[in-house]
Write a protein that holds these residues in place. Sequence first.
Motif, PDB file in Angstrom:
ATOM      1  N   SER A 121       0.832  -1.215   0.000  1.00 22.02           N
ATOM      2  CA  SER A 121       0.000   0.000   0.000  1.00 22.02           C
ATOM      3  C   SER A 121       0.861   1.257   0.000  1.00 22.02           C
ATOM      4  O   SER A 121       0.566   2.219  -0.718  1.00 22.02           O
TER       5      SER A 121
ATOM      6  N   PRO B 113      -6.940   0.829  -4.326  1.00 27.79           N
ATOM      7  CA  PRO B 113      -6.654   0.239  -3.024  1.00 27.79           C
ATOM      8  C   PRO B 113      -7.034  -1.244  -2.977  1.00 27.79           C
ATOM      9  O   PRO B 113      -7.765  -1.741  -3.845  1.00 27.79           O
TER      10      PRO B 113
ATOM     11  N   TYR C  43      -9.192  -3.955  -2.019  1.00 25.98           N
ATOM     12  CA  TYR C  43     -10.592  -4.092  -1.621  1.00 25.98           C
ATOM     13  C   TYR C  43     -10.742  -4.964  -0.373  1.00 25.98           C
ATOM     14  O   TYR C  43     -11.529  -4.662   0.521  1.00 25.98           O
TER      15      TYR C  43
ATOM     16  N   ARG D 174      -8.972  -5.340   2.188  1.00 32.75           N
ATOM     17  CA  ARG D 174      -8.609  -4.715   3.457  1.00 32.75           C
ATOM     18  C   ARG D 174      -9.834  -4.110   4.140  1.00 32.75           C
ATOM     19  O   ARG D 174     -10.112  -4.376   5.300  1.00 32.75           O
ATOM     20  N   GLU D 175     -10.573  -3.291   3.402  1.00 29.61           N
ATOM     21  CA  GLU D 175     -11.780  -2.683   3.970  1.00 29.61           C
ATOM     22  C   GLU D 175     -12.855  -3.738   4.230  1.00 29.61           C
ATOM     23  O   GLU D 175     -13.540  -3.707   5.246  1.00 29.61           O
ATOM     24  N   TYR D 176     -12.973  -4.677   3.321  1.00 27.52           N
ATOM     25  CA  TYR D 176     -13.966  -5.735   3.457  1.00 27.52           C
ATOM     26  C   TYR D 176     -13.711  -6.542   4.739  1.00 27.52           C
ATOM     27  O   TYR D 176     -14.626  -6.754   5.539  1.00 27.52           O
ATOM     28  N   CYS D 177     -12.483  -6.978   4.936  1.00 21.86           N
ATOM     29  CA  CYS D 177     -12.147  -7.790   6.116  1.00 21.86           C
ATOM     30  C   CYS D 177     -12.252  -6.994   7.416  1.00 21.86           C
ATOM     31  O   CYS D 177     -12.610  -7.547   8.450  1.00 21.86           O
ATOM     32  N   ALA D 178     -11.960  -5.711   7.353  1.00 20.44           N
ATOM     33  CA  ALA D 178     -12.075  -4.869   8.554  1.00 20.44           C
ATOM     34  C   ALA D 178     -13.523  -4.821   9.046  1.00 20.44           C
ATOM     35  O   ALA D 178     -13.770  -4.655  10.243  1.00 20.44           O
ATOM     36  N   ALA D 179     -14.469  -4.989   8.125  1.00 19.47           N
ATOM     37  CA  ALA D 179     -15.886  -4.932   8.493  1.00 19.47           C
ATOM     38  C   ALA D 179     -16.454  -6.292   8.908  1.00 19.47           C
ATOM     39  O   ALA D 179     -17.579  -6.359   9.429  1.00 19.47           O
TER      40      ALA D 179
END
Length: 177
Positions: free
Chosen positions: A21, A37, A39, A41-46
């Motif tokens: 990143s 970016p 994808y 990363r944000e998906y797993c954070a949620a």
Amino acid sequence: MSEGSSVKKIAIVGPESTGKSTISAQLADHYDTVWVPEYAREYCAALTNPCTWEDEINMFRGQLELEKQYLPKANKILICDTTFITVKIWSDHMFGESPQEVVDQLPKHPYDLYLLMNIDLPWQEDPLRDFPHMREHFMEVWHKELKALDATYHLISGSEHERLKNAIGEINGFLYQ
């Protein structure tokens, strides 16, 4: 702004905690373009539960959609912070196989150049990173996957500053050969 078809796609790939990143943002800045970016990363954070097979498919589709959204904004090159090959690698590791949809799309969705980030940077703790003791294993897997695709790729090593210099050198060599 370039036409989507004339934009060269540069994939920044590699195991966890290898500076993907960071270098994606630096390269986009250097080449006055945009970067896609990761994808996942944000998906797993949620996620509130462990990642499932369906989550892997969602991440594959989400990464492709993000690239599609960023492509018209690119200035000659599109820097991609990872690719959906990561979905194949993680699925193979976690579930013993990959979604057929992902496997089928791999050869149909090539990148012009891959920069494989080496594991010579120190591990950075992050709640979304899982395998600090498996970096060598995953580096071997990345080499194998890129070779299986007959991908044009270069290993990028060194400190953060050296990596950026090395990555720019490889991209310039590719663009101006």
